[in-house]
Design a protein around this motif. Structure first.
Motif, PDB file in Angstrom:
ATOM      1  N   ARG A 164      12.150 -10.850  59.452  1.00 46.07           N
ATOM      2  CA  ARG A 164      13.567 -10.637  59.181  1.00 46.07           C
ATOM      3  C   ARG A 164      13.787  -9.275  58.516  1.00 46.07           C
ATOM      4  O   ARG A 164      14.743  -8.565  58.829  1.00 46.07           O
ATOM      5  N   ARG A 165      12.881  -8.924  57.601  1.00 45.37           N
ATOM      6  CA  ARG A 165      12.956  -7.612  56.955  1.00 45.37           C
ATOM      7  C   ARG A 165      12.839  -6.490  57.983  1.00 45.37           C
ATOM      8  O   ARG A 165      13.630  -5.532  57.973  1.00 45.37           O
ATOM      9  N   ASP A 166      11.868  -6.599  58.896  1.00 38.40           N
ATOM     10  CA  ASP A 166      11.661  -5.557  59.899  1.00 38.40           C
ATOM     11  C   ASP A 166      12.842  -5.472  60.866  1.00 38.40           C
ATOM     12  O   ASP A 166      13.251  -4.375  61.264  1.00 38.40           O
ATOM     13  N   LEU A 167      13.382  -6.628  61.243  1.00 39.84           N
ATOM     14  CA  LEU A 167      14.509  -6.633  62.166  1.00 39.84           C
ATOM     15  C   LEU A 167      15.745  -6.026  61.507  1.00 39.84           C
ATOM     16  O   LEU A 167      16.467  -5.240  62.131  1.00 39.84           O
ATOM     17  N   PHE A 168      15.994  -6.369  60.249  1.00 36.87           N
ATOM     18  CA  PHE A 168      17.152  -5.814  59.543  1.00 36.87           C
ATOM     19  C   PHE A 168      17.021  -4.298  59.406  1.00 36.87           C
ATOM     20  O   PHE A 168      17.986  -3.550  59.623  1.00 36.87           O
ATOM     21  N   ALA A 169      15.807  -3.838  59.047  1.00 36.14           N
ATOM     22  CA  ALA A 169      15.583  -2.388  58.939  1.00 36.14           C
ATOM     23  C   ALA A 169      15.775  -1.713  60.290  1.00 36.14           C
ATOM     24  O   ALA A 169      16.344  -0.613  60.373  1.00 36.14           O
ATOM     25  N   HIS A 170      15.336  -2.362  61.356  1.00 39.10           N
ATOM     26  CA  HIS A 170      15.486  -1.799  62.702  1.00 39.10           C
ATOM     27  C   HIS A 170      16.962  -1.719  63.104  1.00 39.10           C
ATOM     28  O   HIS A 170      17.398  -0.721  63.697  1.00 39.10           O
ATOM     29  N   LEU A 171      17.723  -2.755  62.766  1.00 31.57           N
ATOM     30  CA  LEU A 171      19.151  -2.747  63.102  1.00 31.57           C
ATOM     31  C   LEU A 171      19.877  -1.627  62.370  1.00 31.57           C
ATOM     32  O   LEU A 171      20.785  -1.002  62.924  1.00 31.57           O
ATOM     33  N   GLN A 172      19.481  -1.352  61.139  1.00 30.01           N
ATOM     34  CA  GLN A 172      20.151  -0.304  60.375  1.00 30.01           C
ATOM     35  C   GLN A 172      19.884   1.094  60.940  1.00 30.01           C
ATOM     36  O   GLN A 172      20.625   2.030  60.632  1.00 30.01           O
ATOM     37  N   LYS A 173      18.856   1.225  61.761  1.00 28.02           N
ATOM     38  CA  LYS A 173      18.547   2.522  62.365  1.00 28.02           C
ATOM     39  C   LYS A 173      19.353   2.786  63.636  1.00 28.02           C
ATOM     40  O   LYS A 173      19.347   3.897  64.151  1.00 28.02           O
ATOM     41  N   GLN A 174      20.010   1.742  64.136  1.00 24.28           N
ATOM     42  CA  GLN A 174      20.735   1.902  65.391  1.00 24.28           C
ATOM     43  C   GLN A 174      22.003   2.734  65.193  1.00 24.28           C
ATOM     44  O   GLN A 174      22.585   2.768  64.112  1.00 24.28           O
ATOM     45  N   SER A 175      22.426   3.382  66.264  1.00 21.01           N
ATOM     46  CA  SER A 175      23.622   4.222  66.214  1.00 21.01           C
ATOM     47  C   SER A 175      24.883   3.384  66.334  1.00 21.01           C
ATOM     48  O   SER A 175      24.828   2.178  66.614  1.00 21.01           O
ATOM     49  N   PHE A 176      26.029   4.038  66.139  1.00 19.51           N
ATOM     50  CA  PHE A 176      27.305   3.341  66.292  1.00 19.51           C
ATOM     51  C   PHE A 176      27.447   2.763  67.695  1.00 19.51           C
ATOM     52  O   PHE A 176      28.045   1.702  67.881  1.00 19.51           O
ATOM     53  N   ALA A 177      26.894   3.467  68.699  1.00 13.90           N
ATOM     54  CA  ALA A 177      27.022   2.999  70.085  1.00 13.90           C
ATOM     55  C   ALA A 177      26.384   1.631  70.270  1.00 13.90           C
ATOM     56  O   ALA A 177      26.884   0.794  71.032  1.00 13.90           O
TER      57      ALA A 177
END
Length: 578
Positions: A96-109
């Motif tokens: 869950r930590r890794d997924l949340f960190a990954h989501l925060q790296k995504q762009s607005f698109a």
């Protein structure tokens, strides 16, 4: 690229010792379960079948021995249940930590094309099933294999013919299990997708509950929710049907095995090829054989649910952020604020019509520039390209002569302050929301920022002052108060570049005046770009840039543009607000 299995197993690495002890305890449990029927066979064959003067002592010794085994079994099972579950929870947490960190790296698109509720479902519900698989999977497989092998050896020694008859059921059980496992997996995938849709609908409705109630849209939203809820029920119906066929089929096969042992075992006794004590031992072993079969069945369920959740986890983790740091990206400290757009074009992903085309614009350090134009010409999009919220389609944006793609995202965005019309405040206190501008700021610095933003007076009048909880999205504050908190946040951040996305257009006149004064103080000696809907707010800008669908139509001061009698003058003629 690592295989999905290797990636899954990598999450066990920090907990290898726990896993080792867990499997060791599972080995102990499996061994003890195999010893129980041997003890029963010993009692019926040696003690009860031909009792002697030592019979009572032998019974006591066997009973004490079995009680000792029971104590060890309970201790081992306790470790497996508690520490094993905690290991699964830790792995779930890490994913869950890794997924949340990954989501925060995504762009607005990325977020433009996805619903928040669906993402939340993947972060929460799906990973719970993965955690259960991480805990029960290894131990169930380990115990099942050990028990199955051990029981098979014992039964083969007792009566080979009866054992072969018993194991003739297994190919049919395996074929049945594989067939319904496929159906169950398909149903589980659909069920996960449907519950994600329900979450998305709930999140969408509750986030906009004020709009819903102001338009009396409760029936409409209830209808939408009922539709998504019914789709979820339909998917669950498919899941439970496949699950019922699977488990009841497994129950049927195991009961048929018990009946076969009882009938054919009795036949072998009648033919004197099997004794009654051996049949008792055999039946107990068959009872234990049900345990690995039960664990295999449970493992199949865990695999379906856990693998489905892991697949959905991997789907998101495999989406690479489309905006990342270049390998040689450099960190900037205090930029001068020289911004330049060089032949910039942009269109949103999935669309072919460009929002911006061949834009060339230079903003000098410390300059106050206003962007005006009709709604939809790309003013907000143009500004969103500066902090790389979106990536340009063609051309490049430069900061102090360096393309922003060659500057680290963290240092670029740290150097830019954005004040938007739609203010977002987090649940928590006033102090926590202002501190978001610089997490290491002291209380004195936060209060100073609030004073600069003209917010200190109203904050101290709140029931708890700076420790007042403002509710979700700052619902307990007025529009002007929320806007001043967002400005205080930017004051605390102290960026070299400011972007105002018409931060006062939604405010009343008095609030607008106070906020406008705060913005002017904030803009002093900084490169500032203002997106203006009210033309009255840009009269004093050093330069006004007029944007149209065809690009930059004209630019200059208010007086110069009015004298030019171009697009800007026409906008002024039709009204003071766009």
């Amino acid at each position: 690229m690592n295989s999905p299995l290797n990636i899954f197993l990598s999450y066990y690495r920090p907990y290898r010792l726990t896993l080792f002890i867990d499997l060791l305890c599972a080995l102990v449990v499996a061994g003890i379960l195999l010893i129980y029927p041997l003890c029963a066979g010993y009692v019926t064959r040696t003690v009860l079948d031909n009792p002697g003067p030592e019979a009572w002592a032998q019974l006591v010794r066997v009973g004490v021995f079995m009680l000792g085994l029971l104590a060890v079994q309970i201790a081992a099972n306790t470790f497996v249940d508690y520490q094993g579950h905690m290991m699964g929870t830790f792995i779930e947490r890490d994913m869950r930590r890794d997924l949340f960190a990954h989501l925060q790296k995504q762009s607005f698109a990325f977020f433009d094309s996805r619903r928040t509720g669906q993402l939340m479902s993947r972060v929460t519900n799906d990973l719970f099933d993965v955690g259960e698989l991480a805990h029960h999977g290894p131990e169930d497989l380990f115990i099942a294999v050990l028990l199955f092998t051990g029981v098979f050896v014992i039964l083969l020694n007792l009566n080979p013919a009866l054992t072969l008859l018993l194991f003739a059921f297994l190919p049919f059980m395996a074929a049945y299990a594989i067939y319904f496992n496929v159906r169950l997996n398909r149903a589980l995938l659909q069920s996960r997708a449907r519950i994600a849709d329900v979450n998305a609908q709930v999140e969408d409705t509750l986030a906009g509950i004020r709009v819903v109630q102001s338009f009396s849209g409760e029936k409409l939203e209830q209808g939408r929710f009922n539709g998504e809820n019914q789709r979820f029920v339909n998917s669950r119906r498919m899941e439970y049907r496949a699950e019922a066929y699977f488990y009841q089929g497994m129950t049927l096969f195991t009961q048929l095995m018990s009946i076969a042992v009882l009938v054919f075992g009795g036949l072998y006794i009648l033919r004197d090829s099997l004794t009654l004590p051996e049949l008792v031992t055999y039946l107990m072993c068959v009872g234990i054989l049900m345990e690995p079969i039960r664990r295999f069945v449970n493992l199949a369920r865990l695999l379906q649910e856990g693998v489905t959740g892991f697949q959905r986890f991997r789907e998101l983790m495999l989406i690479q952020p489309d905006i990342i740091d270049a390998p040689d990206a450099r960190i900037i400290q205090k930029p001068r604020g020289d911004i330049e757009f060089r032949d910039v074009s942009f269109h949103y992903p999935g669309t072919s019509r460009p929002v911006l085309k061949d834009i060339n614009l230079k903003v000098n350090p410390g300059e106050f520039v206003a962007l005006v134009g009709a709604s939809g010409v790309g003013k907000t999009t143009l500004c969103a390209l500066i902090p790389r919220f979106y990536e340009v389609t063609d051309g490049e944006v430069c900061l102090d002569g360096t393309p922003i793609c060659n500057i680290t995202l963290e240092s670029l965005r740290r150097s830019i302050g954005v004040v938007q019309q739609d203010v977002y405040l987090f649940s928590g206190t006033v102090m926590e929301n202002i501190r978001y501008g610089r997490p290491d700021a002291t209380e004195t610095e936060i209060i100073q920022a609030a004073k600069q933003a003209g917010a200190h007076e109203f904050i101290t009048a709140l029931p708890g002052g700076y420790d007042t909880d403002i509710g979700q999205r700052g619902v307990k504050l007025s529009g002007g108060q929320k806007q001043r908190l967002s400005i205080a946040r930017v004051f605390l951040k102290d960026p070299g570049i400011l972007i105002f996305d018409e931060a006062t257009s939604a405010l009343d006149n008095e609030s607008e005046r106070v906020v406008q004064e705060s913005l002017e103080r904030l803009a002093a000696h900084r490169t500032t770009i203002v997106i203006a809907h009210r033309l009255s707010t840009v009269r004093n800008a050093q330069r006004i840039v007029v944007l149209t669908e065809n690009g930059i139509a004209e630019q200059g001061t208010h007086d110069q543009l009015m004298q030019g009698n171009g697009v800007y003058a026409q906008l002024q003629a039709v009204g003071a607000r766009l």
